[in-house]
Structure formats: C-alpha cells, structure tokens
Design an enzyme around this catalytic site. Structure first.
Site, PDB file in Angstrom:
ATOM      1  N   VAL A  71      -0.780 -11.820 -16.531  1.00 20.26           N
ATOM      2  CA  VAL A  71      -2.064 -11.930 -15.835  1.00 20.26           C
ATOM      3  C   VAL A  71      -2.450 -10.591 -15.211  1.00 20.26           C
ATOM      4  O   VAL A  71      -3.605 -10.172 -15.287  1.00 20.26           O
ATOM      5  CB  VAL A  71      -2.006 -13.046 -14.770  1.00 20.26           C
ATOM      6  CG1 VAL A  71      -3.242 -13.023 -13.881  1.00 20.26           C
ATOM      7  CG2 VAL A  71      -1.862 -14.406 -15.452  1.00 20.26           C
ATOM      8  N   CYS A 130       6.247  -7.487  -9.690  1.00 18.39           N
ATOM      9  CA  CYS A 130       5.322  -7.917 -10.740  1.00 18.39           C
ATOM     10  C   CYS A 130       5.522  -7.040 -11.982  1.00 18.39           C
ATOM     11  O   CYS A 130       5.342  -5.820 -11.918  1.00 18.39           O
ATOM     12  CB  CYS A 130       3.869  -7.817 -10.292  1.00 18.39           C
ATOM     13  SG  CYS A 130       2.753  -8.311 -11.632  1.00 18.39           S
ATOM     14  N   LYS A 165       9.908 -10.162  -2.330  1.00 12.71           N
ATOM     15  CA  LYS A 165      10.176 -10.873  -3.599  1.00 12.71           C
ATOM     16  C   LYS A 165      10.801  -9.910  -4.603  1.00 12.71           C
ATOM     17  O   LYS A 165      10.207  -8.879  -4.949  1.00 12.71           O
ATOM     18  CB  LYS A 165       8.874 -11.456  -4.147  1.00 12.71           C
ATOM     19  CG  LYS A 165       9.089 -12.369  -5.358  1.00 12.71           C
ATOM     20  CD  LYS A 165       7.822 -13.146  -5.670  1.00 12.71           C
ATOM     21  CE  LYS A 165       8.005 -14.128  -6.811  1.00 12.71           C
ATOM     22  NZ  LYS A 165       6.775 -14.908  -7.050  1.00 12.71           N
TER      23      LYS A 165
END
Lengths: 303, 256
Positions: A71, A130, A165
């Site tokens: 994405v 990411c 994260k």
C-alpha cells in the site's frame, strides 16, 4: 470475573486486544460489525506529516494463508487526521493509538508533536518497519542506530506512551528491541510484515506494482510467535505481539510467548468481528484454566 | 448498514461449464438488508485451502418476495471454483451490502443502455429490474466470448430489448460490443460492467456523446470496507478505494 486489564507503560488497556495499524482503518469502518468500545485499543492507519497517495495499483496479492501488500502508507496526513478523523473517534471508550511514520526523524517528531495537543491520544506507535516506502520506514528499523535515533527523538517530543513497531526483516530482532528500550520506548510491537514477493508465471510479471511487498496473515504467525518469544526474553518493557492472529487461540500463543497485548491485523479483512471474538475467547480461556488475571498468562509458557 | 449474514444455499445451478447462478436465503430467515443494483458482497469461501481472503461478488438480484440473494459466479480461480461446487443446504458467511450502486436516471433521462460483458452482466440484471419497476424500458447490449458465455438471456429479454455480441460470432453480432450498431445510437445514460478493456473502450466511445456513463470496477480487494486500501483506483480526487467509493464510478471521475 476475569481481570483482563493490562498496562503498556502508563497506558491502561481494558483488555489485551488491539487492532493492527493499516487493517482497521480509523475504527468507524468497523462500527457496523463490532462495538468499538469493547476494544483494548485501536491503532489507526499509519499517519505521516504530509498526505501520501501510496503506491500504484496493484498493491495486493493473495498468497498461501496470507497476502502481500504494498500500500505504501496512503493517508491524508496528520492535520487531516486531527481535523476530520479524531473528532469521530475521540470519545470511543477505548485507547486510540496513532501509528506514526516518516521519511526522516524530523517528520516523526513533528507528527508526534501535533498529536500531543490532543488529550485522547495517549500513545503513538512508531513505525520503523514499513517495507513499502522508499524513504524512512523500514530503513530505520533494520539497524540499531536507526531504530535508536527515531526512538530517542520521539521520546523527547511525545509525553505519552511510545510503542515502537519492529521489522522482522532483520538478523537479530532482539538486538533492535534492546536498542529502542535503551532510548526510552515504553513498549515494542512486533512483527510488521515480512518482505515477500510473488510472480505471475504466465505473464512473467510480479503481481505487485512495487515487485516486493509485505507478507501478513496466518502464514507469518509461527515466525512472529518465535520473535515475540525471543524479544520478551531480551527486554524488560512490555511486548505487544502481532502477526497472523486469526482467532483467540492464536492470540494466546503470543501471550504465552511473552506478549502483554496483541494486535489483530489481516484477520479483520476476513472476519470484521474477529476482535471481540478474540476478547471473549481469552476471557473464556482464563475461566477454563482457573486464571483470574490475564497478566499471569504473560510469558507463562511451560517448557 | 453492513452485516455479516449466514446464508443457506437454496440452489446453485450450473450455467454451462464456467458459471453458476447461486440463490441464497438467510439461515435465520431474517429479512435481507436493502441493497442497490451495483453493490456487492464479500463471501467467505469455506472449502478451499488455497483461498484466504473473502471473494467479492456482485449482487445479481435480490428477490424480495422469496427473500433470496442471487449471485452469478464465474470460475475465476480456486475460490470461485469452490463456490461453484457448493450444494443446496450448505451455508455461506457473507458480508453485505458493500459499495455504492448505479445512479438511477434523473428526470428527463429516458434512453438507457446497459452494456455487459461476460459475467459482468450480473449487476445489470438487478439494475434492469429496478429500471423496469421505474417505468423505463432499458436496452441491453450483452457481449461474451461465445454463445455458452452469454448468461441469463431469457431473464434479460423479459426486461427489455437485448442485443448480443460474441467474439467468435457463434451468435449475434460478430465482434466486441463497441462495434455493435446500437453503440451509434443516442442515449441519455449508459451503464457498463465487464472486463476492463471493454469498459475502457465503451467509456472512450461515449465520453463526448453527452450521455452520462457509469462503469463498475472490480479491482483486487482484501477487506471490502475501506480499511486495507488495496483496491485503489486513480481518480480525479487521487487514489480512492473501489470498495467504498465505487465499485460504480462515473467515467468523468476516472483517469482513463
């Protein structure tokens, strides 16, 4: 009555079930299916300083027991979030955690500074993992120095709870976890997606516009459980476990491996009511096992 | 409101070797939610080890009288093949209704053309019904690879004038829909659903004709509710989710 309350730093969660960033929109997308007030917390879509269009279509391919996405952090930016989304969710009786991403350290700091002004945002999840952006993202999460630099800057800029994260696309995830712990992170959440690729052999083309993407879903769960187990042994701060949790049983794997809380991700796409089913399952499990406080299950692996 | 509904399969009838028409009713006999032609559902496929995500399928028709949901299913891979094998009385977990339907004609718009290709005819059946109920007489232009890929012809003929095209010339006009003479006519509103090259060809042909034209996209999607941002289509407003902003788009919104 089972006590399901857990704490992540100063952040109190009514139960250990959170939603994973990028899989739950901003929350209202799922309001037809579940009572958002029941969630331990919801981690909203990765938010950046400026709006981002994300990567070109196609961005997703289904793979065995999972999916690969690319994405690329499509979002309308932090100011849009604060002005248009935050008012819709600020009164949900749960914890709002904003996933924050950036191309450089200054971006992370500025997004956190703007979020800081809003009292019902008590926590951020710093996304240094990411795999689908050219700048920032995973680049910070794959070295101890990079991970430490972002954590240090965000820690200074944001007074609330700071989750970091982590990427599984590293040789030693425990080392990265220790590096962010040393810089004052309140918690680490893992794992983000596993870098992956799939090819359409008839057309000899990659399925994704970006060629590679991030694998999520049940396929990654055993890897995620192993990493949570390793990290939980390596750090003193609470660990949040995620990766392919499809049901309550899967969530308990992570808790027994050492996770204080869990995030449900891809499963939301398949069963939009999965989060509350997991909460109910954990409560039933505790009752079945004579456990009156879910905290006593954290890291309670018998081996 | 979107709901997760467990359905009982009433029938699953083969239409040739590549398609089935599945009729379902809620297991608990609850009334079906209101739907608009052009909306879709997300089906959990229970019996396919290689299928992980739900399968988005257009609503073919909702029969209020019998409380039935109709779905046209094409064999497009393991997931849909598993759905085609399912039998009456088996159960399916379905999320519905999803997305936005076609825009109904505004006052003064009388000449309506519905262009369908292959299994893309599915939502045009519900739309045709709705238009007939509104007093319109729609014209259908239905294209397919071959005669055996033309679906529900008798049902369409009961709703309006039907023109047929096949790629191999086995029946009707020999050629793609844009080469059919009806495309030279004047229409107020054109609805189109089918393979992407067909929809793009129709859109480019009618763009300056003065007709409003809507197409229904089927970009690969995961969630169906606007959360994953996988099914995006570039539009004049930037990348938007086909599942929540579509699947029906006016061609003026698209960057084709």
């Amino acid at each position: 009555m089972v006590n399901l309350n857990v704490n992540i730093g100063n952040l109190s969660l009514k139960n250990p079930v959170l939603t994973a960033s990028g899989t739950f929109g901003y929350g209202p997308e799922f309001a037809d299916f579940i009572d958002l007030n029941r969630l331990g917390g919801f981690i909203v879509k990765g938010t950046t300083l400026e709006p981002r269009q994300g990567n070109p279509y196609p961005r997703m391919v289904e793979t065995p027991s999972g999916m690969i996405n690319a994405v690329g952090l499509q979002n309308k930016g932090v100011d849009y979030f604060i002005e248009h989304i935050y008012p819709q969710i600020k009164d949900v009786d749960s914890q709002i955690i904003v996933n924050v991403s950036g191309a450089g350290v200054d971006d992370y700091v500025e997004v956190c500074r703007r979020l800081q002004q809003h009292t019902n945002i008590k926590a951020v999840e710093v996304n240094i993992s990411c795999p689908n952006v050219k700048q920032g993202g995973m680049a910070f999460g794959t070295t101890c120095e990079g991970a430490a630099s972002v954590t240090r800057a965000v820690r200074k800029a944001f007074e609330g709870t700071v989750l970091v994260k982590l990427s599984p696309n590293v040789t030693d995830i425990a080392e990265i976890a220790r590096a962010v712990e040393a810089e004052g992170a309140d918690s680490v959440s893992l794992i983000n997606t596993v870098m992956a690729m799939a090819i359409d052999v008839e057309r000899r083309k990659p399925y994704l516009s970006t060629v590679t993407g991030g694998l999520s879903g049940a396929a990654v769960r055993p890897i995620a459980v192993r990493m949570v187990w390793q990290v939980a042994k390596a750090v003193k701060i609470p660990v949040i476990g995620l990766g392919g949790i499809m049901n309550g049983r899967d969530a308990l794997e992570f808790i027994l491996a050492g996770a204080t809380a869990v995030e449900i991700g891809t499963a939301n796409f398949i069963n939009p009511a999965v989060t509350v089913e997991v909460i109910d399952y954990i409560e039933d499990y505790c009752t079945r096992h004579g456990v009156d406080n879910v905290n006593s299950l954290i890291g309670a692996l018998d081996y | 409101m979107k709901r997760i509904i467990v359905f009982r399969i009433v029938s699953n009838t083969a239409l040739g070797s590549n398609y089935t028409l599945m009729k379902l009713t809620p297991e608990d006999n609850a009334e079906l939610p209101d739907t608009c032609p052009g909306q879709f559902v997300q089906i959990y496929v229970p019996d396919s080890k290689s299928t992980y995500l739900r399968r988005p399928i257009s609503i073919n028709f909702v029969d209020k009288k019998s409380n039935q949901l109709w779905l046209l299913i094409r064999n497009a891979g393991d997931g849909t093949a598993a759905l085609m094998r399912m039998k009456a009385e088996e159960r399916l977990n379905i999320i519905m209704p999803l997305g936005n339907g076609f825009t109904l004609p505004s006052d003064g718009e009388r000449k309506l053309l519905l262009v369908g290709g292959g299994v893309g005819v599915a939502p045009l059946y519900a739309l045709g019904h709705k238009l007939v109920d509104g007093g319109y007489r729609p014209v259908f232009l239905l294209g397919a690879r071959s005669e055996s890929d033309l679906l529900m012809l008798d049902e369409f003929k009961a709703l309006g004038d039907v023109m047929i095209c096949t790629d191999d010339g086995s029946v009707g006009h020999h050629g793609v829909v844009t080469t059919h003479e009806v495309m030279n006519g004047t229409f107020d509103r054109i609805y189109c659903c089918g393979p992407m090259p067909m929809m793009k060809a129709v859109a480019n042909m009618v763009r300056n004709s003065g007709a409003e034209c809507e197409v229904s996209l089927e970009n690969t999607m995961a969630c169906g509710v606007g959360a994953c941002l996988c099914c995006v289509e570039p539009t004049v407003k930037g990348n938007v989710c086909v599942c929540t902003e579509g699947p029906v788009f006016n061609i003026n919104q698209l960057t084709w």
